[in-house]
Motif scaffolding. Sequence first.
Motif, PDB file in Angstrom:
ATOM      1  N   ASN A  90      19.015   2.098  -3.333  1.00 11.14           N
ATOM      2  CA  ASN A  90      18.964   2.197  -4.771  1.00 11.14           C
ATOM      3  C   ASN A  90      17.641   2.658  -5.281  1.00 11.14           C
ATOM      4  OD1 ASN A  90      20.025   2.129  -7.352  1.00 11.14           O
ATOM      5  ND2 ASN A  90      20.020   0.137  -7.695  1.00 11.14           N
ATOM      6  N   GLN A  91      17.603   3.562  -6.217  1.00 12.79           N
ATOM      7  CA  GLN A  91      16.156   4.009  -6.864  1.00 12.79           C
ATOM      8  C   GLN A  91      16.443   4.167  -8.170  1.00 12.79           C
ATOM      9  OE1 GLN A  91      14.327   7.700  -5.499  1.00 12.79           O
ATOM     10  NE2 GLN A  91      12.559   6.914  -6.024  1.00 12.79           N
ATOM     11  N   PRO A  92      16.533   2.974  -9.038  1.00  9.43           N
ATOM     12  CA  PRO A  92      16.678   3.155 -10.449  1.00  9.43           C
ATOM     13  C   PRO A  92      15.809   3.816 -11.131  1.00  9.43           C
ATOM     14  CG  PRO A  92      16.238   0.815  -9.980  1.00  9.43           C
ATOM     15  CD  PRO A  92      16.177   1.582  -8.681  1.00  9.43           C
ATOM     16  N   GLU A  93      14.486   3.712 -10.631  1.00 10.05           N
ATOM     17  CA  GLU A  93      13.307   4.277 -11.225  1.00 10.05           C
ATOM     18  C   GLU A  93      12.616   5.258 -10.416  1.00 10.05           C
ATOM     19  OE1 GLU A  93      13.391   0.702 -11.555  1.00 10.05           O
ATOM     20  OE2 GLU A  93      14.627   0.504 -13.017  1.00 10.05           O
ATOM     21  N   SER A  94      12.088   6.329 -11.004  1.00 10.82           N
ATOM     22  CA  SER A  94      11.209   7.079 -10.218  1.00 10.82           C
ATOM     23  C   SER A  94      10.340   7.755 -10.975  1.00 10.82           C
ATOM     24  CB  SER A  94      11.982   8.346  -9.748  1.00 10.82           C
ATOM     25  OG  SER A  94      12.691   8.968 -10.554  1.00 10.82           O
ATOM     26  N   TRP A  95       9.053   8.464 -10.363  1.00 13.46           N
ATOM     27  CA  TRP A  95       8.049   9.004 -11.104  1.00 13.46           C
ATOM     28  C   TRP A  95       8.485  10.290 -11.577  1.00 13.46           C
ATOM     29  CZ3 TRP A  95       3.297   6.607 -11.888  1.00 13.46           C
ATOM     30  CH2 TRP A  95       3.214   5.428 -10.957  1.00 13.46           C
ATOM     31  N   GLU A  96       8.223  10.750 -12.943  1.00 16.00           N
ATOM     32  CA  GLU A  96       8.309  11.867 -13.500  1.00 16.00           C
ATOM     33  C   GLU A  96       7.559  13.002 -12.949  1.00 16.00           C
ATOM     34  OE1 GLU A  96       9.602  11.671 -18.105  1.00 16.00           O
ATOM     35  OE2 GLU A  96       7.746  12.207 -17.897  1.00 16.00           O
ATOM     36  N   ARG A  97       5.890  12.710 -12.839  1.00 13.38           N
ATOM     37  CA  ARG A  97       4.966  13.424 -12.229  1.00 13.38           C
ATOM     38  C   ARG A  97       4.407  12.651 -10.949  1.00 13.38           C
ATOM     39  NH1 ARG A  97       2.796  14.357 -17.864  1.00 13.38           N
ATOM     40  NH2 ARG A  97       4.156  16.017 -18.426  1.00 13.38           N
ATOM     41  N   SER A  98       4.219  13.260  -9.932  1.00 15.48           N
ATOM     42  CA  SER A  98       3.470  12.791  -8.792  1.00 15.48           C
ATOM     43  C   SER A  98       2.148  11.909  -9.233  1.00 15.48           C
ATOM     44  CB  SER A  98       2.885  13.616  -7.736  1.00 15.48           C
ATOM     45  OG  SER A  98       4.027  14.497  -7.103  1.00 15.48           O
ATOM     46  N   PRO A  99       2.500  10.588  -8.673  1.00 10.56           N
ATOM     47  CA  PRO A  99       1.253   9.664  -9.222  1.00 10.56           C
ATOM     48  C   PRO A  99      -0.004   9.968  -8.212  1.00 10.56           C
ATOM     49  CG  PRO A  99       2.628   8.590  -7.778  1.00 10.56           C
ATOM     50  CD  PRO A  99       3.305   9.677  -7.974  1.00 10.56           C
ATOM     51  N   ILE A 100      -1.094   9.507  -8.597  1.00  9.26           N
ATOM     52  CA  ILE A 100      -2.434   9.504  -7.789  1.00  9.26           C
ATOM     53  C   ILE A 100      -2.500   8.103  -7.319  1.00  9.26           C
ATOM     54  CG2 ILE A 100      -5.198   9.149  -7.920  1.00  9.26           C
ATOM     55  CD1 ILE A 100      -4.828  11.388 -10.324  1.00  9.26           C
ATOM     56  N   ILE A 101      -2.619   8.062  -5.904  1.00 10.11           N
ATOM     57  CA  ILE A 101      -2.984   6.924  -5.137  1.00 10.11           C
ATOM     58  C   ILE A 101      -4.510   6.347  -5.355  1.00 10.11           C
ATOM     59  CG2 ILE A 101      -2.733   5.609  -3.261  1.00 10.11           C
ATOM     60  CD1 ILE A 101      -0.049   6.535  -4.210  1.00 10.11           C
ATOM     61  N   LEU A 102      -4.780   5.202  -5.767  1.00  9.67           N
ATOM     62  CA  LEU A 102      -5.980   4.615  -6.271  1.00  9.67           C
ATOM     63  C   LEU A 102      -6.134   3.534  -5.139  1.00  9.67           C
ATOM     64  CD1 LEU A 102      -8.776   4.440  -7.063  1.00  9.67           C
ATOM     65  CD2 LEU A 102      -7.674   3.100  -9.070  1.00  9.67           C
ATOM     66  N   LEU A 103      -6.980   3.812  -3.898  1.00  9.72           N
ATOM     67  CA  LEU A 103      -7.306   2.780  -3.066  1.00  9.72           C
ATOM     68  C   LEU A 103      -8.579   2.222  -3.286  1.00  9.72           C
ATOM     69  CD1 LEU A 103      -6.695   1.402  -0.082  1.00  9.72           C
ATOM     70  CD2 LEU A 103      -7.813   3.431   0.859  1.00  9.72           C
ATOM     71  N   CYS A 104      -8.570   1.048  -3.589  1.00 14.94           N
ATOM     72  CA  CYS A 104      -9.600   0.059  -3.798  1.00 14.94           C
ATOM     73  C   CYS A 104     -10.124  -0.376  -2.510  1.00 14.94           C
ATOM     74  CB  CYS A 104      -9.252  -1.033  -4.856  1.00 14.94           C
ATOM     75  SG  CYS A 104      -8.141  -0.545  -6.260  1.00 14.94           S
ATOM     76  N   THR A 105     -11.194   0.352  -1.909  1.00 13.99           N
ATOM     77  CA  THR A 105     -11.604   0.159  -0.683  1.00 13.99           C
ATOM     78  C   THR A 105     -12.245  -1.187  -0.355  1.00 13.99           C
ATOM     79  OG1 THR A 105     -13.755   1.224  -1.191  1.00 13.99           O
ATOM     80  CG2 THR A 105     -11.943   2.482  -0.357  1.00 13.99           C
ATOM     81  N   ASN A 106     -12.865  -1.922  -1.375  1.00 16.48           N
ATOM     82  CA  ASN A 106     -13.442  -3.264  -1.057  1.00 16.48           C
ATOM     83  C   ASN A 106     -12.549  -4.268  -1.235  1.00 16.48           C
ATOM     84  OD1 ASN A 106     -15.951  -2.150  -0.115  1.00 16.48           O
ATOM     85  ND2 ASN A 106     -16.875  -2.647  -2.375  1.00 16.48           N
ATOM     86  N   GLN A 107     -11.289  -4.081  -1.523  1.00 19.62           N
ATOM     87  CA  GLN A 107     -10.257  -4.983  -1.684  1.00 19.62           C
ATOM     88  C   GLN A 107      -8.910  -4.856  -1.110  1.00 19.62           C
ATOM     89  OE1 GLN A 107     -11.382  -3.902  -6.176  1.00 19.62           O
ATOM     90  NE2 GLN A 107     -10.218  -6.008  -6.493  1.00 19.62           N
ATOM     91  N   THR A 163       4.392  -6.133  -5.481  1.00 22.58           N
ATOM     92  CA  THR A 163       4.178  -4.753  -6.302  1.00 22.58           C
ATOM     93  C   THR A 163       4.683  -4.727  -7.687  1.00 22.58           C
ATOM     94  OG1 THR A 163       4.361  -3.311  -4.285  1.00 22.58           O
ATOM     95  CG2 THR A 163       4.830  -2.177  -6.348  1.00 22.58           C
ATOM     96  N   ASP A 164       3.898  -4.519  -8.582  1.00 20.62           N
ATOM     97  CA  ASP A 164       4.356  -4.584 -10.043  1.00 20.62           C
ATOM     98  C   ASP A 164       4.106  -3.410 -10.496  1.00 20.62           C
ATOM     99  OD1 ASP A 164       4.703  -5.490 -12.571  1.00 20.62           O
ATOM    100  OD2 ASP A 164       2.640  -6.279 -12.905  1.00 20.62           O
ATOM    101  N   TYR A 165       5.287  -2.976 -11.277  1.00 19.16           N
ATOM    102  CA  TYR A 165       5.146  -1.456 -11.930  1.00 19.16           C
ATOM    103  C   TYR A 165       5.642  -1.767 -13.393  1.00 19.16           C
ATOM    104  CZ  TYR A 165       9.853  -0.602 -10.442  1.00 19.16           C
ATOM    105  OH  TYR A 165      11.324  -0.670 -10.102  1.00 19.16           O
ATOM    106  N   LYS A 166       5.402  -0.733 -14.006  1.00 23.25           N
ATOM    107  CA  LYS A 166       5.816  -0.436 -15.385  1.00 23.25           C
ATOM    108  C   LYS A 166       6.614   0.891 -15.448  1.00 23.25           C
ATOM    109  CE  LYS A 166       2.533  -3.164 -17.909  1.00 23.25           C
ATOM    110  NZ  LYS A 166       2.268  -3.615 -19.310  1.00 23.25           N
ATOM    111  N   TYR A 167       7.670   0.934 -16.272  1.00 24.26           N
ATOM    112  CA  TYR A 167       8.525   2.009 -16.485  1.00 24.26           C
ATOM    113  C   TYR A 167       9.184   2.097 -17.949  1.00 24.26           C
ATOM    114  CZ  TYR A 167      12.795  -0.889 -15.970  1.00 24.26           C
ATOM    115  OH  TYR A 167      13.771  -1.542 -16.139  1.00 24.26           O
ATOM    116  N   LEU A 168       9.353   3.324 -18.233  1.00 23.95           N
ATOM    117  CA  LEU A 168      10.185   3.498 -19.739  1.00 23.95           C
ATOM    118  C   LEU A 168      10.978   4.555 -19.302  1.00 23.95           C
ATOM    119  CD1 LEU A 168       9.835   3.301 -22.714  1.00 23.95           C
ATOM    120  CD2 LEU A 168       8.192   5.085 -22.541  1.00 23.95           C
ATOM    121  N   ASN A 169      12.380   4.402 -19.685  1.00 24.57           N
ATOM    122  CA  ASN A 169      13.332   5.223 -19.634  1.00 24.57           C
ATOM    123  C   ASN A 169      13.667   5.732 -18.425  1.00 24.57           C
ATOM    124  OD1 ASN A 169      13.969   4.995 -22.365  1.00 24.57           O
ATOM    125  ND2 ASN A 169      12.379   6.622 -22.873  1.00 24.57           N
TER     126      ASN A 169
END
Length: 146
Positions: free
Chosen positions: A24-41, A94-100
């Motif tokens: 089930n995928q009730p939410e998805s990205w409208e545009r491709s997100p950028i992945i931010l890898l926090c290298t020291n964390q 994993t935490d995320y925010k979505y709208l519509n």
Amino acid sequence: MNIIFSLLINTANADFPINKAKYNQPESWERSPIILLCTNQSIYNKQQVSYALSKWDKNYTIIERSNCNYDLEYGIIKITDGKKINNDKLWALTDYKYLNSSIKSAIVQTDSKCKSIDVLIHELGHAIGYEHYDAKHDIMNTKLKC
């Protein structure tokens, strides 16, 4: 709206298939997100993140930053440590925010004691918008082991 997904702590490691057609995928990205890898964390490197994304057939841009905060950032899936999760009960969160039904931002946090690539694949599945799927042998199983 804020959604939080998490994995219960287990000690074994396993290789699980991905059955996207069943998720089930009730939410998805409208545009491709950028992945931010926090290298020291993060315990994961750029190659591992790229591999995990490839399992979802995603080829998102990955950028690296040495240190990050734990705030959600618009258009970004942030990968960082598990400093903000209850490590007595969870391997990852994993935490995320979505709208519509459109995901706007996500943060994947993993405990440094869990080095399983399966956990990263699972959590990126949530960041992409997939929910748990509790078939016994599945990457999106709630009780995926570390």
